[in-house]
Design a protein around this motif. Structure first.
Motif, short mmCIF file in Angstrom:
data_model
loop_
_atom_site.label_atom_id
_atom_site.label_comp_id
_atom_site.label_asym_id
_atom_site.label_seq_id
_atom_site.Cartn_x
_atom_site.Cartn_y
_atom_site.Cartn_z
N GLN A 203 -5.45 -11.52 4.39
CA GLN A 203 -4.96 -9.92 4.50
C GLN A 203 -6.16 -9.05 4.96
O GLN A 203 -7.31 -9.40 4.86
N ALA A 204 -5.61 -7.95 5.33
CA ALA A 204 -6.64 -6.91 5.83
C ALA A 204 -7.40 -6.43 4.58
O ALA A 204 -6.61 -6.29 3.50
N ASN A 205 -8.34 -5.80 4.90
CA ASN A 205 -9.17 -4.91 4.08
C ASN A 205 -8.27 -3.97 3.44
O ASN A 205 -7.87 -3.30 4.46
N LEU A 206 -8.21 -3.44 2.38
CA LEU A 206 -7.56 -2.30 1.80
C LEU A 206 -7.77 -1.01 2.62
O LEU A 206 -7.07 -0.13 2.74
N ASN A 207 -9.15 -0.74 2.75
CA ASN A 207 -9.45 0.29 3.57
C ASN A 207 -9.14 0.46 4.97
O ASN A 207 -9.17 1.47 5.62
N ASP A 208 -8.80 -0.63 5.63
CA ASP A 208 -8.57 -0.69 6.87
C ASP A 208 -7.06 -0.84 7.25
O ASP A 208 -6.56 -0.65 8.32
N VAL A 209 -5.95 -0.98 6.28
CA VAL A 209 -4.60 -0.87 6.58
C VAL A 209 -3.78 0.46 6.91
O VAL A 209 -4.60 1.37 6.54
N ARG A 210 -3.28 0.18 7.90
CA ARG A 210 -2.55 1.64 8.25
C ARG A 210 -1.33 1.65 7.86
O ARG A 210 -0.38 0.39 7.71
N CYS A 211 -0.56 2.66 7.75
CA CYS A 211 0.90 2.82 7.40
C CYS A 211 1.90 2.40 8.10
O CYS A 211 1.70 2.93 9.51
N GLN A 212 2.72 1.71 8.06
CA GLN A 212 3.80 1.24 8.81
C GLN A 212 4.76 2.37 9.21
O GLN A 212 5.65 2.29 10.26
N HIS A 213 4.86 3.59 8.82
CA HIS A 213 5.60 4.59 8.98
C HIS A 213 4.82 5.66 9.60
O HIS A 213 5.51 5.81 10.81
N CYS A 214 3.81 6.25 9.40
CA CYS A 214 3.08 7.28 10.23
C CYS A 214 2.02 6.85 10.97
O CYS A 214 1.61 7.65 11.97
N THR B 190 0.88 -1.42 -0.05
CA THR B 190 0.22 0.01 0.08
C THR B 190 0.82 1.22 0.05
O THR B 190 1.84 1.22 0.46
N GLU B 191 0.26 2.30 -0.51
CA GLU B 191 0.88 3.61 -0.50
C GLU B 191 0.36 4.40 0.33
O GLU B 191 -0.90 4.63 -0.04
N CYS B 192 0.67 5.01 1.27
CA CYS B 192 0.09 6.02 2.15
C CYS B 192 -0.34 7.39 1.52
O CYS B 192 0.60 7.84 1.04
N GLU B 193 -1.52 7.62 1.73
CA GLU B 193 -1.83 9.16 1.02
C GLU B 193 -1.58 10.18 1.77
O GLU B 193 -1.90 11.37 1.54
N HIS B 194 -1.19 10.01 3.09
CA HIS B 194 -0.69 10.98 4.06
C HIS B 194 0.73 11.55 3.92
O HIS B 194 1.06 12.52 3.90
N CYS B 195 1.59 10.30 4.05
CA CYS B 195 3.01 10.61 4.00
C CYS B 195 3.64 10.18 2.85
O CYS B 195 4.77 10.59 2.51
N PRO C 233 -4.50 5.69 8.65
CA PRO C 233 -4.83 4.88 7.45
C PRO C 233 -4.26 5.15 6.19
O PRO C 233 -4.12 6.41 6.09
N SER C 234 -3.81 4.09 5.63
CA SER C 234 -3.28 4.41 4.15
C SER C 234 -4.07 4.94 3.41
O SER C 234 -3.57 5.95 2.35
#
Length: 97
Positions: free
Chosen positions: A69-80, A50-55, A83-84
């Motif tokens: 696999q988690a739902n794409l809408n529920d995935v969190r960015c591992q960096h910031c 996933t690519e985070c839309e925040h960072c 939610p991605s």
């Protein structure tokens, strides 16, 4: 250490043996779960990029199978940690339809 370095390398662990894998050739497609073979135990597992839309950082999310696999809408960015995907934008765009 520069924080931008944290989101540069696509590294993830095999959920079966813990071996660290790296997507050196950037073969993982964003937003689609795909199979990956561990270089240590040689077993298949699923990865989701996933690519985070925040960072803007990319995160790889491993799971034993694609069905886990988690739902794409529920995935969190591992960096910031956010939610991605920006849920408010998804809600607004679905109301337009």
């Amino acid at each position: 250490m520069d924080p931008s370095d944290d989101c540069g390398a696509l590294q993830f662990e095999c959920p079966r043996c813990g071996h660290t894998e790296t997507d050196d050739y950037e073969v993982i497609e964003s937003g689609t779960a795909m199979d990956w073979r561990c270089g240590s135990c040689l077993r298949l597992f699923s990865v989701l990029l996933t690519e985070c839309e925040h960072c803007g950082c990319e995160s790889v999310h491993p799971a034993l199978t694609g069905a886990e696999q988690a739902n794409l809408n529920d995935v969190r960015c591992q960096h910031c940690g956010k939610p991605s995907l920006r849920h408010e934008e998804l809600t607004e765009s679905s109301e337009v339809l």
